[in-house]
Design a protein around this motif. Structure first.
Motif, PDB file in Angstrom:
ATOM      1  N   ILE A 108      24.392  21.165  32.526  1.00  0.00           N
ATOM      2  CA  ILE A 108      22.937  20.541  32.928  1.00  0.00           C
ATOM      3  C   ILE A 108      22.204  20.369  31.529  1.00  0.00           C
ATOM      4  N   MET A 109      22.334  21.411  30.905  1.00  0.00           N
ATOM      5  CA  MET A 109      21.275  21.220  29.747  1.00  0.00           C
ATOM      6  C   MET A 109      21.487  20.248  28.856  1.00  0.00           C
ATOM      7  N   ASP A 110      22.706  20.087  28.575  1.00  0.00           N
ATOM      8  CA  ASP A 110      23.333  18.815  27.729  1.00  0.00           C
ATOM      9  C   ASP A 110      23.006  17.737  28.153  1.00  0.00           C
ATOM     10  N   ILE A 111      23.023  17.382  29.510  1.00  0.00           N
ATOM     11  CA  ILE A 111      22.832  16.237  30.124  1.00  0.00           C
ATOM     12  C   ILE A 111      21.401  15.922  29.921  1.00  0.00           C
ATOM     13  N   CYS A 112      20.396  16.947  30.169  1.00  0.00           N
ATOM     14  CA  CYS A 112      18.956  16.689  30.221  1.00  0.00           C
ATOM     15  C   CYS A 112      18.725  16.436  28.726  1.00  0.00           C
ATOM     16  N   THR A 113      19.081  17.142  27.763  1.00  0.00           N
ATOM     17  CA  THR A 113      19.026  16.645  26.243  1.00  0.00           C
ATOM     18  C   THR A 113      19.368  15.466  25.985  1.00  0.00           C
ATOM     19  N   PHE A 114      20.478  14.689  26.477  1.00  0.00           N
ATOM     20  CA  PHE A 114      20.849  13.401  26.201  1.00  0.00           C
ATOM     21  C   PHE A 114      19.776  12.377  26.877  1.00  0.00           C
ATOM     22  N   VAL A 115      19.539  12.946  28.120  1.00  0.00           N
ATOM     23  CA  VAL A 115      18.700  11.957  28.902  1.00  0.00           C
ATOM     24  C   VAL A 115      17.172  11.812  28.365  1.00  0.00           C
ATOM     25  N   PHE A 116      16.443  12.922  28.090  1.00  0.00           N
ATOM     26  CA  PHE A 116      15.311  13.283  27.831  1.00  0.00           C
ATOM     27  C   PHE A 116      14.939  13.179  26.219  1.00  0.00           C
ATOM     28  N   GLY A 117      15.984  13.353  25.460  1.00  0.00           N
ATOM     29  CA  GLY A 117      15.863  13.473  23.920  1.00  0.00           C
ATOM     30  C   GLY A 117      16.552  12.333  23.244  1.00  0.00           C
ATOM     31  N   TYR A 118      17.153  11.379  24.159  1.00  0.00           N
ATOM     32  CA  TYR A 118      17.761  10.204  23.676  1.00  0.00           C
ATOM     33  C   TYR A 118      17.747   8.966  24.499  1.00  0.00           C
ATOM     34  N   LEU A 119      18.303   9.139  25.443  1.00  0.00           N
ATOM     35  CA  LEU A 119      18.405   7.676  26.413  1.00  0.00           C
ATOM     36  C   LEU A 119      17.209   7.190  26.645  1.00  0.00           C
ATOM     37  N   ILE A 120      16.108   7.978  27.300  1.00  0.00           N
ATOM     38  CA  ILE A 120      14.699   7.506  27.757  1.00  0.00           C
ATOM     39  C   ILE A 120      14.045   7.018  26.371  1.00  0.00           C
TER      40      ILE A 120
ATOM     41  N   TRP B  93      22.481   9.257  15.596  1.00  0.00           N
ATOM     42  CA  TRP B  93      22.580  10.561  16.423  1.00  0.00           C
ATOM     43  C   TRP B  93      23.374  10.042  17.877  1.00  0.00           C
ATOM     44  N   LEU B  94      23.874   8.948  17.769  1.00  0.00           N
ATOM     45  CA  LEU B  94      24.764   8.557  18.894  1.00  0.00           C
ATOM     46  C   LEU B  94      25.822   9.218  18.792  1.00  0.00           C
ATOM     47  N   PRO B  95      26.689   9.167  17.627  1.00  0.00           N
ATOM     48  CA  PRO B  95      27.988   9.939  17.478  1.00  0.00           C
ATOM     49  C   PRO B  95      27.870  11.597  18.386  1.00  0.00           C
ATOM     50  N   HIS B  96      26.693  12.218  17.826  1.00  0.00           N
ATOM     51  CA  HIS B  96      26.692  13.492  18.436  1.00  0.00           C
ATOM     52  C   HIS B  96      26.761  13.583  19.868  1.00  0.00           C
ATOM     53  N   HIS B  97      25.745  12.763  20.450  1.00  0.00           N
ATOM     54  CA  HIS B  97      25.809  12.750  22.076  1.00  0.00           C
ATOM     55  C   HIS B  97      27.033  12.054  22.620  1.00  0.00           C
ATOM     56  N   LEU B  98      27.613  11.272  21.798  1.00  0.00           N
ATOM     57  CA  LEU B  98      28.945  10.779  22.624  1.00  0.00           C
ATOM     58  C   LEU B  98      29.868  12.009  22.438  1.00  0.00           C
ATOM     59  N   VAL B  99      30.103  12.697  21.370  1.00  0.00           N
ATOM     60  CA  VAL B  99      30.897  13.887  21.409  1.00  0.00           C
ATOM     61  C   VAL B  99      30.535  14.723  22.587  1.00  0.00           C
TER      62      VAL B  99
ATOM     63  N   VAL C 246      26.415  12.861   9.993  1.00  0.00           N
ATOM     64  CA  VAL C 246      25.879  11.558  10.169  1.00  0.00           C
ATOM     65  C   VAL C 246      24.437  11.824  10.511  1.00  0.00           C
ATOM     66  N   SER C 247      24.414  12.741  11.619  1.00  0.00           N
ATOM     67  CA  SER C 247      23.181  12.969  12.290  1.00  0.00           C
ATOM     68  C   SER C 247      22.303  13.850  11.239  1.00  0.00           C
ATOM     69  N   TYR C 248      22.853  14.688  10.608  1.00  0.00           N
ATOM     70  CA  TYR C 248      22.167  15.444   9.615  1.00  0.00           C
ATOM     71  C   TYR C 248      21.486  14.547   8.585  1.00  0.00           C
ATOM     72  N   ALA C 249      22.495  13.586   7.978  1.00  0.00           N
ATOM     73  CA  ALA C 249      22.027  12.623   6.909  1.00  0.00           C
ATOM     74  C   ALA C 249      20.865  11.859   7.328  1.00  0.00           C
ATOM     75  N   ASN C 250      20.365  11.656   8.586  1.00  0.00           N
ATOM     76  CA  ASN C 250      19.339  10.724   8.969  1.00  0.00           C
ATOM     77  C   ASN C 250      18.132  11.404   8.499  1.00  0.00           C
ATOM     78  N   SER C 251      18.063  12.849   8.474  1.00  0.00           N
ATOM     79  CA  SER C 251      16.855  13.300   7.691  1.00  0.00           C
ATOM     80  C   SER C 251      16.570  12.987   6.484  1.00  0.00           C
ATOM     81  N   CYS C 252      17.452  12.644   5.740  1.00  0.00           N
ATOM     82  CA  CYS C 252      17.057  12.215   4.370  1.00  0.00           C
ATOM     83  C   CYS C 252      17.020  10.534   3.939  1.00  0.00           C
ATOM     84  N   LEU C 253      17.167   9.901   5.252  1.00  0.00           N
ATOM     85  CA  LEU C 253      17.118   8.336   4.856  1.00  0.00           C
ATOM     86  C   LEU C 253      15.790   7.833   5.161  1.00  0.00           C
ATOM     87  N   ASN C 254      14.929   8.230   5.585  1.00  0.00           N
ATOM     88  CA  ASN C 254      13.714   7.695   5.765  1.00  0.00           C
ATOM     89  C   ASN C 254      13.109   7.311   4.483  1.00  0.00           C
TER      90      ASN C 254
END
Length: 379
Positions: free
Chosen positions: A184-196, A247-253, A278-286
């Motif tokens: 439930i927690m992981d699905i909520c994180t995906f829905v509210f922290g990524y999908l929406i 962040w997509l690969p992390h959520h897919l895993v 890949v997800s961690y590298a995003n923090s240095c790409l901006n």
């Protein structure tokens, strides 16, 4: 975003087999830490020196993104890198909980900020006059406070989700919730922290791009203001797309682990490591995106670097002068203090570069020196 794995079997598997990552991964994490810390610190320094923080809502949101990325890099990356080099968790139960809390806190803060700035860009371009009363620095700061409050709410449960435990003599930092609760927690994180947020981003930027490329007659000369808005929007869209892709690969895993087929073998283990990197590298790409897309950021970065180098040279000259004076003449204290007075060449570094940031205003020449701003702020 669990580097420690979701099951005890996977922890035992990763701790006992296939260890080339113990050398490669720390090097990659070190590069992410170095580039991210320097890059985001420069972004914060440029934004503060620009003198536009009080009248530019977009800069406030970019500043918030930099703070979130810097927090993630300092509080999360160094500790997570040790998972691939050490056979057990050595930082204690508090850090075990805090690291994962900050991972999800900064992730939510970043995606919520990107969703908010997409709405800001749409209003600025579609309704430039009517949105002025809404798009104020005060409202932007209120939005940022709301973003962090909402992020704390969504990431707060991860303070109990993870726990340090002793597994047959090996200390590990792993999830301790029961499987149904974790799902439930992981699905909520995906829905509210990524999908929406991604749906909001897609809708707003689709409408923004449609208006930019259809509402303006290409045969007519575009005003400087519209060109600037288009460039800023392009930069923010690139930042947004990179965040979503990284962040997509992390959520897919996570989704495959709970609802698909994700066997524990070398291939899936390598894919999980790659998703983390890949997800961690995003923090240095901006900062890299800002430098490539925005000429104003490039000028700001060059200005900060020139001020740093000038300050170092000035300090060296001061040291040489003091040493020479003391060794050749019995100088009094007033002479030494006179030598150490600020030189005119470095005072220019404290002046803002306001004309480059759209509003045409300059800050006072009595602003703080760049050394005050180029600090590795802990986010």
């Amino acid at each position: 975003m669990n580097n420690t794995t979701h099951t005890s079997n996977s922890v035992n598997y990763t701790a006992t087999s296939w260890k080339p990552e113990s050398v490669i991964i720390p090097l990659v994490f070190s590069l992410i830490f170095l580039v991210g810390t320097i890059g985001n610190s420069l972004v914060l320094a440029v934004l503060f020196r620009s003198g536009q923080m009080n009248n530019n809502t977009t800069n406030l949101f970019i500043l918030n993104l930099g703070v979130a990325d810097l927090c993630f890099i300092i509080f999360c990356v160094p500790f997570q890198a040790t998972i691939y080099t050490m056979d057990e968790w050595v930082f204690g139960p508090f850090v075990c909980k805090a690291v994962h809390f900050f991972i999800y806190l900064t992730m939510h803060a970043s995606i919520f900020t990107l969703a908010t700035v997409s709405l800001d860009r749409y209003l600025a371009i579609r309704y430039p006059l009517r949105s002025r009363e809404l798009r104020t620095p005060k409202n932007a700061l209120t939005s940022i406070c709301f973003i962090w409050g909402l992020s704390i709410i969504f990431s707060g449960p991860y303070l109990t989700y993870y726990k340090q435990i002793d597994m047959n003599g090996t200390i590990a930092c792993i999830p301790v919730w029961r499987v149904p609760q974790r799902k439930i927690m992981d699905i909520c994180t995906f829905v509210f922290g990524y999908l929406i947020p991604v749906l909001i981003l897609s809708l707003t930027y689709a409408r923004t791009i449609r208006y930019l490329w259809t509402a303006v007659d290409p045969l007519e000369d575009m005003s400087e203001s519209k060109r600037a808005k288009r460039k800023v929007t392009k930069m923010i869209i690139i930042v947004t797309v990179l965040f979503c892709l990284c962040w997509l690969p992390h959520h897919l895993v996570i989704l495959c682990l709970w609802y698909g087929y994700f066997p524990l073998n070398q291939a899936t283990y390598a894919f999980r490591i790659l998703s983390h990197l890949v997800s961690y590298a995003n923090s240095c790409l901006n900062p890299i995106v800002y430098a490539l897309v925005s000429k104003h950021f490039r000028k700001g970065f060059k200005k900060v670097f020139s001020c740093i180098l000038r300050k170092k040279v000035t300090n060296k000259v001061h040291v040489v002068q003091v040493a020479h004076t003391v060794s050749t003449v019995e100088a009094v204290s007033t002479e030494v203090s006179h030598i150490n007075e600020p030189q005119p060449s470095s005072s220019s570094c404290s002046q803002s570069n306001g004309r480059q940031w759209g509003a045409g205003e300059q800050t006072s020449p009595h602003d703080k020196s760049p050394n005050t701003f180029i600090t590795f702020n802990v986010t």
